[in-house]
Motif scaffolding. Structure first.
Motif, PDB file in Angstrom:
ATOM      1  N   ASP A   1       1.976   2.444  -0.770  1.00  0.00           N
ATOM      2  CA  ASP A   1       1.258   3.520  -1.692  1.00  0.00           C
ATOM      3  C   ASP A   1       2.172   4.828  -1.727  1.00  0.00           C
ATOM      4  O   ASP A   1       1.833   5.801  -2.122  1.00  0.00           O
ATOM      5  CB  ASP A   1      -0.057   3.931  -0.965  1.00  0.00           C
ATOM      6  CG  ASP A   1      -1.246   2.576  -1.042  1.00  0.00           C
ATOM      7  OD1 ASP A   1      -1.063   1.837  -2.265  1.00  0.00           O
ATOM      8  OD2 ASP A   1      -1.781   2.631  -0.210  1.00  0.00           O
ATOM      9  N   GLY A   2       3.392   4.561  -0.974  1.00  0.00           N
ATOM     10  CA  GLY A   2       4.214   6.050  -1.053  1.00  0.00           C
ATOM     11  C   GLY A   2       3.972   6.856   0.295  1.00  0.00           C
ATOM     12  O   GLY A   2       4.691   7.823   0.306  1.00  0.00           O
ATOM     13  N   ASP A   3       3.204   6.522   1.045  1.00  0.00           N
ATOM     14  CA  ASP A   3       2.704   7.347   2.492  1.00  0.00           C
ATOM     15  C   ASP A   3       3.706   7.078   3.237  1.00  0.00           C
ATOM     16  O   ASP A   3       4.064   5.984   3.780  1.00  0.00           O
ATOM     17  CB  ASP A   3       1.413   6.972   3.029  1.00  0.00           C
ATOM     18  CG  ASP A   3       0.255   7.275   2.081  1.00  0.00           C
ATOM     19  OD1 ASP A   3       0.228   8.347   1.306  1.00  0.00           O
ATOM     20  OD2 ASP A   3      -0.739   6.388   1.878  1.00  0.00           O
TER      21      ASP A   3
ATOM     22  N   GLU B   1       0.805   2.582  10.924  1.00  0.00           N
ATOM     23  CA  GLU B   1      -0.615   3.104  10.480  1.00  0.00           C
ATOM     24  C   GLU B   1      -0.756   4.582  11.206  1.00  0.00           C
ATOM     25  O   GLU B   1      -1.351   5.451  10.311  1.00  0.00           O
ATOM     26  CB  GLU B   1      -1.551   1.984  10.766  1.00  0.00           C
ATOM     27  CG  GLU B   1      -1.429   0.710  10.101  1.00  0.00           C
ATOM     28  CD  GLU B   1      -2.237  -0.315  10.180  1.00  0.00           C
ATOM     29  OE1 GLU B   1      -2.780  -0.592  11.362  1.00  0.00           O
ATOM     30  OE2 GLU B   1      -1.884  -1.599   9.741  1.00  0.00           O
ATOM     31  N   ASP B   2      -0.550   4.600  12.241  1.00  0.00           N
ATOM     32  CA  ASP B   2      -0.978   5.813  13.266  1.00  0.00           C
ATOM     33  C   ASP B   2      -0.007   7.096  12.425  1.00  0.00           C
ATOM     34  O   ASP B   2      -0.503   8.056  12.427  1.00  0.00           O
ATOM     35  CB  ASP B   2      -0.977   5.549  14.647  1.00  0.00           C
ATOM     36  CG  ASP B   2      -1.556   4.769  15.332  1.00  0.00           C
ATOM     37  OD1 ASP B   2      -2.714   4.296  14.705  1.00  0.00           O
ATOM     38  OD2 ASP B   2      -1.504   4.477  16.397  1.00  0.00           O
ATOM     39  N   SER B   3       1.049   6.667  12.252  1.00  0.00           N
ATOM     40  CA  SER B   3       1.813   7.921  11.746  1.00  0.00           C
ATOM     41  C   SER B   3       1.480   8.368  10.395  1.00  0.00           C
ATOM     42  O   SER B   3       1.375   9.578  10.313  1.00  0.00           O
ATOM     43  CB  SER B   3       3.320   7.240  11.748  1.00  0.00           C
ATOM     44  OG  SER B   3       4.019   8.327  11.112  1.00  0.00           O
ATOM     45  N   ILE B   4       1.344   7.384   9.765  1.00  0.00           N
ATOM     46  CA  ILE B   4       0.538   7.731   8.311  1.00  0.00           C
ATOM     47  C   ILE B   4      -0.613   8.615   8.600  1.00  0.00           C
ATOM     48  O   ILE B   4      -1.107   9.494   7.608  1.00  0.00           O
ATOM     49  CB  ILE B   4       0.491   6.449   7.253  1.00  0.00           C
ATOM     50  CG1 ILE B   4       1.873   5.944   7.048  1.00  0.00           C
ATOM     51  CG2 ILE B   4      -0.451   6.901   6.097  1.00  0.00           C
ATOM     52  CD1 ILE B   4       1.967   4.602   6.521  1.00  0.00           C
ATOM     53  N   ARG B   5      -1.550   8.009   9.258  1.00  0.00           N
ATOM     54  CA  ARG B   5      -3.106   8.593   9.227  1.00  0.00           C
ATOM     55  C   ARG B   5      -3.040   9.898   9.727  1.00  0.00           C
ATOM     56  O   ARG B   5      -3.823  10.874   9.691  1.00  0.00           O
ATOM     57  CB  ARG B   5      -3.892   7.300  10.116  1.00  0.00           C
ATOM     58  CG  ARG B   5      -5.367   8.215  10.239  1.00  0.00           C
ATOM     59  CD  ARG B   5      -6.193   7.061  11.052  1.00  0.00           C
ATOM     60  NE  ARG B   5      -5.796   6.988  12.398  1.00  0.00           N
ATOM     61  CZ  ARG B   5      -5.172   5.711  12.793  1.00  0.00           C
ATOM     62  NH1 ARG B   5      -5.011   4.827  12.066  1.00  0.00           N
ATOM     63  NH2 ARG B   5      -4.760   5.634  14.186  1.00  0.00           N
TER      64      ARG B   5
END
Length: 79
Positions: free
Chosen positions: A66-68, A13-17
């Motif tokens: 979602d592909g993120d 989650e941190d990497s995506i955000r």
């Protein structure tokens, strides 16, 4: 969900955000290393690259539903 799986989920989650590589650290071959590597391997569906300098570094990557895209380094240090 195990502690390692929770730690990996938070790192994803941190990497995506934050759109960055997240670093997790553990002593090579410790139980923490084994658990994190297993959780990362499952999350990345086998997308892993290994490298070695001092200790060991493994890079895992993948994408959420979602592909993120995300990237995580498991940085190993010797005892």
């Amino acid at each position: 969900m195990s502690h390692a799986e929770t730690e990996v989920q938070i790192a994803i989650e941190d990497s995506i955000r934050e759109n960055r590589i997240v670093h997790l650290k553990a002593i090579v071959d410790s139980q923490q290393w084994v658990d994190l590597a297993a959780a990362l391997s499952a999350a990345s569906e086998g997308h892993v690259e290994t490298g070695s300098e001092v200790g060991e570094v493994r890079e895992y990557w993948g994408a959420d539903d979602d592909g993120d895209e995300w990237r995580i380094h498991l940085d190993g240090r010797l005892k």
